[in-house]
Write a protein that holds these residues in place. Structure first.
Motif, PDB file in Angstrom:
ATOM      1  N   ASP A 617       0.820  -1.031  -0.064  1.00 43.56           N
ATOM      2  CA  ASP A 617      -0.058  -0.078  -0.166  1.00 43.56           C
ATOM      3  C   ASP A 617       0.793   1.402   0.014  1.00 43.56           C
ATOM      4  OD1 ASP A 617      -2.171  -1.436   0.089  1.00 43.56           O
ATOM      5  OD2 ASP A 617      -2.416  -1.368   2.201  1.00 43.56           O
ATOM      6  N   TYR A 618       2.206   1.079   0.420  1.00 46.07           N
ATOM      7  CA  TYR A 618       2.915   2.328   0.630  1.00 46.07           C
ATOM      8  C   TYR A 618       4.063   2.388  -0.508  1.00 46.07           C
ATOM      9  CZ  TYR A 618       0.952   2.006   5.396  1.00 46.07           C
ATOM     10  OH  TYR A 618      -0.022   1.827   6.343  1.00 46.07           O
ATOM     11  N   LEU A 619       4.252   1.101  -1.099  1.00 50.64           N
ATOM     12  CA  LEU A 619       5.442   1.126  -2.059  1.00 50.64           C
ATOM     13  C   LEU A 619       4.910   0.862  -3.330  1.00 50.64           C
ATOM     14  CD1 LEU A 619       7.753  -1.516   0.001  1.00 50.64           C
ATOM     15  CD2 LEU A 619       8.160   0.745  -0.577  1.00 50.64           C
ATOM     16  N   CYS A 620       3.560   0.744  -3.784  1.00 49.94           N
ATOM     17  CA  CYS A 620       3.402   0.213  -5.093  1.00 49.94           C
ATOM     18  C   CYS A 620       2.125   0.694  -5.427  1.00 49.94           C
ATOM     19  CB  CYS A 620       3.119  -1.306  -5.170  1.00 49.94           C
ATOM     20  SG  CYS A 620       4.334  -2.541  -4.798  1.00 49.94           S
ATOM     21  N   GLY A 621       2.137   1.688  -6.565  1.00 54.05           N
ATOM     22  CA  GLY A 621       1.104   2.313  -7.156  1.00 54.05           C
ATOM     23  C   GLY A 621       1.091   1.449  -8.574  1.00 54.05           C
ATOM     24  N   ARG A 622       1.482   2.137  -9.654  1.00 55.10           N
ATOM     25  CA  ARG A 622       1.442   1.407 -11.115  1.00 55.10           C
ATOM     26  C   ARG A 622       2.619   0.790 -10.990  1.00 55.10           C
ATOM     27  NH1 ARG A 622       4.256   2.703 -15.423  1.00 55.10           N
ATOM     28  NH2 ARG A 622       4.931   4.705 -14.537  1.00 55.10           N
ATOM     29  N   VAL A 623       3.713   1.190 -10.359  1.00 56.24           N
ATOM     30  CA  VAL A 623       4.839   0.400 -10.343  1.00 56.24           C
ATOM     31  C   VAL A 623       5.364   0.440  -8.881  1.00 56.24           C
ATOM     32  CG1 VAL A 623       5.701   0.995 -12.556  1.00 56.24           C
ATOM     33  CG2 VAL A 623       6.283   2.279 -10.717  1.00 56.24           C
ATOM     34  N   CYS A 624       6.073  -0.311  -8.397  1.00 59.94           N
ATOM     35  CA  CYS A 624       6.734  -0.445  -7.066  1.00 59.94           C
ATOM     36  C   CYS A 624       7.836   0.305  -6.899  1.00 59.94           C
ATOM     37  CB  CYS A 624       6.840  -1.999  -6.410  1.00 59.94           C
ATOM     38  SG  CYS A 624       5.303  -2.747  -6.692  1.00 59.94           S
ATOM     39  N   TYR A 626      11.363   1.357  -4.967  1.00 60.35           N
ATOM     40  CA  TYR A 626      12.492   0.910  -4.327  1.00 60.35           C
ATOM     41  C   TYR A 626      13.638   1.939  -4.352  1.00 60.35           C
ATOM     42  CZ  TYR A 626      14.228   0.369  -9.389  1.00 60.35           C
ATOM     43  OH  TYR A 626      14.643   0.862 -10.623  1.00 60.35           O
ATOM     44  N   ALA A 627      12.881   3.267  -4.402  1.00 55.71           N
ATOM     45  CA  ALA A 627      14.003   4.246  -4.171  1.00 55.71           C
ATOM     46  C   ALA A 627      13.070   5.631  -3.671  1.00 55.71           C
ATOM     47  CB  ALA A 627      14.925   4.495  -5.283  1.00 55.71           C
ATOM     48  N   ARG A 628      13.841   6.276  -2.855  1.00 53.52           N
ATOM     49  CA  ARG A 628      13.643   7.699  -2.686  1.00 53.52           C
ATOM     50  C   ARG A 628      14.492   8.626  -2.946  1.00 53.52           C
ATOM     51  NH1 ARG A 628      12.271   9.152   2.854  1.00 53.52           N
ATOM     52  NH2 ARG A 628      10.858  10.600   2.131  1.00 53.52           N
ATOM     53  N   GLY A 629      14.316   9.249  -4.076  1.00 53.66           N
ATOM     54  CA  GLY A 629      15.476  10.277  -4.784  1.00 53.66           C
ATOM     55  C   GLY A 629      16.672   9.006  -5.035  1.00 53.66           C
ATOM     56  N   LYS A 630      17.755   9.313  -4.557  1.00 52.28           N
ATOM     57  CA  LYS A 630      18.962   8.402  -4.815  1.00 52.28           C
ATOM     58  C   LYS A 630      19.207   7.393  -3.791  1.00 52.28           C
ATOM     59  CE  LYS A 630      21.369  11.760  -7.666  1.00 52.28           C
ATOM     60  NZ  LYS A 630      22.584  12.437  -8.007  1.00 52.28           N
ATOM     61  N   GLU A 631      18.430   7.452  -2.560  1.00 50.77           N
ATOM     62  CA  GLU A 631      18.376   6.255  -1.375  1.00 50.77           C
ATOM     63  C   GLU A 631      17.691   4.986  -1.793  1.00 50.77           C
ATOM     64  OE1 GLU A 631      17.526   7.840   2.223  1.00 50.77           O
ATOM     65  OE2 GLU A 631      19.314   8.900   2.543  1.00 50.77           O
ATOM     66  N   ALA A 632      18.226   4.092  -1.731  1.00 50.35           N
ATOM     67  CA  ALA A 632      17.354   2.639  -1.744  1.00 50.35           C
ATOM     68  C   ALA A 632      16.742   2.428  -0.726  1.00 50.35           C
ATOM     69  CB  ALA A 632      18.479   1.607  -2.172  1.00 50.35           C
ATOM     70  N   LEU A 633      15.474   2.108  -0.978  1.00 47.01           N
ATOM     71  CA  LEU A 633      14.327   1.530  -0.070  1.00 47.01           C
ATOM     72  C   LEU A 633      14.733   0.200   0.422  1.00 47.01           C
ATOM     73  CD1 LEU A 633      10.941   2.986  -1.261  1.00 47.01           C
ATOM     74  CD2 LEU A 633      12.796   3.745   0.519  1.00 47.01           C
TER      75      LEU A 633
END
Length: 671
Positions: A617-624, A626-633
Motif C-alpha cells: 500500500d505504501y510502495l506500489c502504485g502503477r509500479v513498485c 525501490y528508491a526515494r531520490g537516490k536512496e535505496a529503499l
C-alpha cells in the motif's frame, strides 16, 4: 599399469565434460545436470596424472619438483590471464563490495583454497550472490590441486609395497571418501560439494583405473558394452539430474562410473577402439577438448558479466548464446596464445624450470597484491565518485543492532530495544530483522520499548520446517520457543509478525534471484508436496496467530515486502555511475508473485480478527518503488534497507492504529 599415451578420445571426453557445464551455466534448456562435467574432469585428471606418476615411480625418475613444474605450466598461465581480465573488467563495472569480494576470491584461487572460501561464505545467509562472483568456478581447480598436494607422495610411498597393497590402500581411501559424501548429502551438503575429502573418490576412480587396468577384461565385446554403458550413464546424468539433486554422493556415481568405463574401453589400439570412443575421437570434439580448460575458465566470468549487464541472474536465450560464442573465442585465443607458449612444443622453445617458477611467483604475487589492494580499500569506491560510493555503501549496509539481534535463540537473553516493559514483540525471519533498527528508533522516540525474536529463513509459523536450510536450523523448534517466551513474559505486548510469505507459498525464489528453492516439511519431518505449500503456510500462520490471540496479545500481521528480482542498491549505483537504465517492477508483476500469499494472510486475518498492514500500500502504485531520490529503499532484492525501514515502519505502525494508508509515489517519480 597400462602405458598412457596421447588419446584423442580422452580429449573428446573432455568436450563431453565441458560443453554440458557451459550450457547448464548459461541456462540452455535440456542440460539440467550439466554440472556433472566437473566430475568427469576429476576422473580424467585422476587417470592421466596417476598414470604419469606411476610410470615415473617405476622408472625411478619421479620428482615432486618436476611434477609441480608441469602443474604450473598447465594451470597457472590461463588462470592468471582470467584473473587479470576480471580485475580489468571489474574496474569499470563492479561495485565496491563486489570488487572487494573479487579480490578475496582471486587470492583464494591463487592459493588454491577457493573451494574452502566458498564453502565458508555459503554458510552466511546474507553472503553475496555466488551467481555474480566471476571466480566461483575456480573451486574445482582448488579441489584438484589440494588432491595433488598429498597424492603424489602417497603414491610414491605406497609403491614401495606390493601392487595389491597399493590398490587396496587407494580403494579404501576412495571408499571412505564416497561413504562420507553419501552421509554429507543430507548432513553437510555445502561441504559435500566444495571440500576435498568428499571429492577424493572421484579422482580416485581415475587413479584406480590407471593403476589396475591391466587386471580388467580386454575383449572387444566387453569394451563395446563398457563404452556404450559409459555414454549412457553420462548422458543420463546430464538429462535427469538437476539443482534439486543430492550431490555429489550417489547422484555423482553414474557420471564418474561412466567416465571410467569410457576411458577403460578406449585404452587399446586405435583400430580396436569401441564405436563411442571413435565418436569421441572425431576432430570437432577433440578440438573442443583441447581448449576445454580455457573454455571452463572463461565461460563463467563471461556469464557473470552478462548477468551484471542484464541486472539479473537470469539472462535471455539470445544473450546466453552470445556468451557461449564469446567464451569459445576467448578459450581458443587463451589456448593458442597463453597455454601453448608456456607448455612448449615441437615448434616452440619451452621455458626452463627456473623461468616457469619465476614467472609463476611474479605473476601470482602481483595479482595477489592487486587483490589485497581491493580488499584494503574496500573495493576502491572512489571509482564511483565520493558521493555515489558513500551512498551505495550506506544502502547495502546492515545496522550493527540488526546483526546483533538476528538469530538469537528464544532461550538466550532477548534483544531489547528501548527501555521499560516491551510494548511490541517483533517476530519473524530476516525480513522482520531488517526492521530492527527502524523499530529501535520508533520505540525510543516514543518512550516505548520492543523485544526482538528474528531468525533468518524462519517465518513466524508453527509446525513448519525448512529442509533447504543447512545446519541446525529447526524453524518449528525456534518458533515454538518464541511463542512460549511471549506467553510467559510478554502477554501485554503487541506482536508484529513478518515473514517472506510469497517465497514459502510459491515454493520457489523470484525470477532473477539466485539460490536454492525452499523445501517445506511438517513438524514431523514429512516433506510437503509443492501444491500444498499455501495450505501449510496458512495453517502455520493460523496456529501462531490463534495462540497469540488466545494469550491476550494484540497481533499485527505484515504482508510481504514486495520482491524486486534485482538488487536495488546496485541498479541505482550503476544508473548514477554508468548511466544504465533502471528496471521496473510493475504492480501487476508484484500481485502475480504475491497473490496467493496475500490472500492467505487475508483469510487468516478474517478468521482470527487480527490486524493486517500491507507494505505494498505504501510502495506500489502503477509500479513498485525501490528508491526515494537516490536512496535505496532495499538493501538487496527483497530486504528493506536501513533508510527504507526508517521511512516505512513508522507509517505502517501509525496507520495500523488509524486504519488508513496512502501510497507516497512511484519509482519513476522519485529518481
Amino acid at each position: 599399469m597400462a602405458n598412457i599415451g596421447y588419446r584423442r578420445d580422452i580429449d573428446g571426453l573432455r568436450a563431453l565434460a565441458v560443453v554440458p557445464v557451459v550450457l547448464n551455466h548459461a541456462g540452455i534448456p535440456g542440460f539440467p545436470g550439466g554440472f556433472i562435467g566437473v566430475d568427469i574432469f576429476f576422473v580424467i585428471s585422476g587417470y592421466l596424472i596417476t598414470g604419469i606418476l606411476a610410470r615415473e615411480i617405476e622408472r625411478d625418475t619421479f620428482s615432486i619438483v618436476h611434477f609441480y613444474e608441469r602443474r604450473a605450466r598447465r594451470i597457472l598461465p590461463a588462470l592468471g590471464a582470467v584473473i587479470a581480465a576480471c580485475f580489468l573488467a571489474g574496474w569499470f563495472f563492479l561495485l565496491p563490495d563486489e570488487m572487494t569480494t573479487l579480490g578475496k576470491n582471486a587470492i583464494a584461487a591463487i592459493a588454491f583454497v577457493s573451494n574452502v572460501a566458498f564453502w565458508w561464505t555459503a554458510n552466511d545467509y546474507f553472503a553475496e550472490s555466488v551467481a555474480l562472483q566471476p571466480l566461483l568456478h575456480t573451486w574445482s581447480l582448488s579441489v584438484e590441486e589440494q588432491f595433488y598436494l598429498f597424492f603424489p607422495i602417497l603414491l610414491w610411498f605406497l609403491a614401495k609395497f606390493s601392487r595389491s597393497v597399493l590398490l587396496v590402500s587407494i580403494a579404501v581411501l576412495c571408499a571412505l571418501s564416497f561413504a562420507a559424501s553419501i552421509w554429507a548429502t543430507e548432513h553437510a551438503p555445502t561441504a559435500n560439494f566444495y571440500l576435498i575429502f568428499f571429492r577424493i573418490w572421484e579422482l580416485g576412480f581415475g587413479s584406480l583405473l590407471a593403476l589396475g587396468s591391466a587386471n580388467l577384461p580386454h575383449g572387444r565385446a566387453a569394451r563395446e558394452i563398457g563404452s556404450a554403458l559409459g555414454i549412457a550413464l553420462i548422458v543420463g546424468s546430464i538429462v535427469t539430474l538437476d539443482e534439486f539433486s543430492d550431490f555429489p554422493g550417489l547422484s555423482a556415481l553414474p557420471a564418474c562410473l561412466g567416465s571410467t568405463l569410457l576411458i577403460w574401453a578406449g585404452s587399446t589400439e586405435k583400430a580396436g577402439q569401441p564405436f563411442f570412443n571413435r565418436l569421441l575421437a572425431l576432430k570437432p570434439l577433440v578440438g573442443i577438448g583441447l581448449i576445454s580448460y580455457s573454455l571452463y575458465l572463461w565461460h563463467w566470468p563471461v556469464l557473470v558479466a552478462a548477468r551484471i549487464f542484464e541486472q539479473s541472474v537470469t539472462i535471455p536465450l539470445d544473450v546466453a548464446l552470445l556468451c557461449i560464442s564469446l567464451s569459445v573465442l576467448l578459450a581458443w585465443l587463451s589456448w593458442r596464445f597463453v597455454e601453448q607458449p608456456f607448455r612448449g612444443g615441437p615448434d616452440r622453445p619451452q621455458l626452463s624450470r627456473k623461468q616457469i617458477f619465476g614467472w609463476s611467483a611474479a605473476s601470482m604475487g602481483a595479482l595477489s597484491a592487486v587483490g589485497a589492494a581491493m580488499i584494503v580499500t574496500g573495493g576502491i569506491p572512489a571509482r564511483l565518485g565520493n558521493e555515489a560510493g558513500a551512498r551505495y555503501a550506506a544502502n547495502v549496509a546492515r545496522a550493527p543492532i540488526e546483526v546483533d539481534c538476528i538469530n538469537r535463540s528464544p532461550d538466550e537473553d532477548p534483544c531489547i530495544l528501548g527501555g521499560g516493559s516491551p510494548d511490541y514483540v517483533l517476530w519473524g525471519d530476516s525480513h522482520a530483522g531488517s526492521l530492527i533498527p527502524a523499530l529501535q528508533s520508533y520505540v525510543t522516540s516514543r518512550g516505548q520499548s520492543a523485544v526482538v525474536f528474528t531468525k533468518a529463513a524462519c517465518a513466524p509459523l508453527l509446525g513448519v520446517l525448512r529442509l533447504d536450510q543447512e545446519g541446525n536450523v529447526n524453524c518449528d523448534v525456534h518458533n515454538r520457543g518464541v511463542l512460549e517466551r511471549i506467553k510467559t513474559d510478554y502477554s501485554d505486548a503487541t506482536v508484529i509478525m513478518l515473514g517472506r510469505w510469497a517465497l514459502l507459498a510459491e515454493g520457489e525464489r523470484y525470477i532473477g534471484e539466485e539460490g536454492v528453492h525452499p523445501v517445506i516439511a511438517r513438524a514431523d519431518g514429512l516433506e510437503v508436496a509443492l501444491e500444498a505449500y499455501p495450505k501449510v503456510v496458512k495453517a502455520g500462520l493460523s496456529g501462531a496467530v490463534d495462540a497469540l490471540a488466545g494469550n491476550g496479545n494484540s497481533v499485527i500481521v505484515v504482508k510481504g515486502i514486495p520482491e524486486l528480482g534485482f538488487g536495488a542498491p546496485g541498479v541505482l549505483a550503476r544508473h548514477e555511475w554508468l548511466g544504465w537504465d533502471l528496471p521496473v517492477l510493475t504492480s501487476e508483476a508484484m500481485q502475480e508473485r504475491q497473490g496467493r500469499a496475500r490472500a492467505l494472510i487475508d483469510n487468516v486475518a478474517s478468521e482470527s480478527g487480527v490486524s493486517v498492514i500491507d507494505p505494498a500500500d505504501y510502495l506500489c502504485g502503477r509500479v513498485c518503488a525501490y528508491a526515494r531520490g537516490k536512496e535505496a529503499l532495499y538493501r538487496d532484492d527483497d530486504h528493506l534497507s536501513r533508510s527504507g525501514a526508517d521511512w516505512l515502519l513508522p507509517q505502517l505502525l501509525r496507520d495500523a492504529e488509524a486504519g488508513d494508508s496512502k501510497f507516497p509515489g512511484e519509482v519513476l517519480d522519485t529518481l
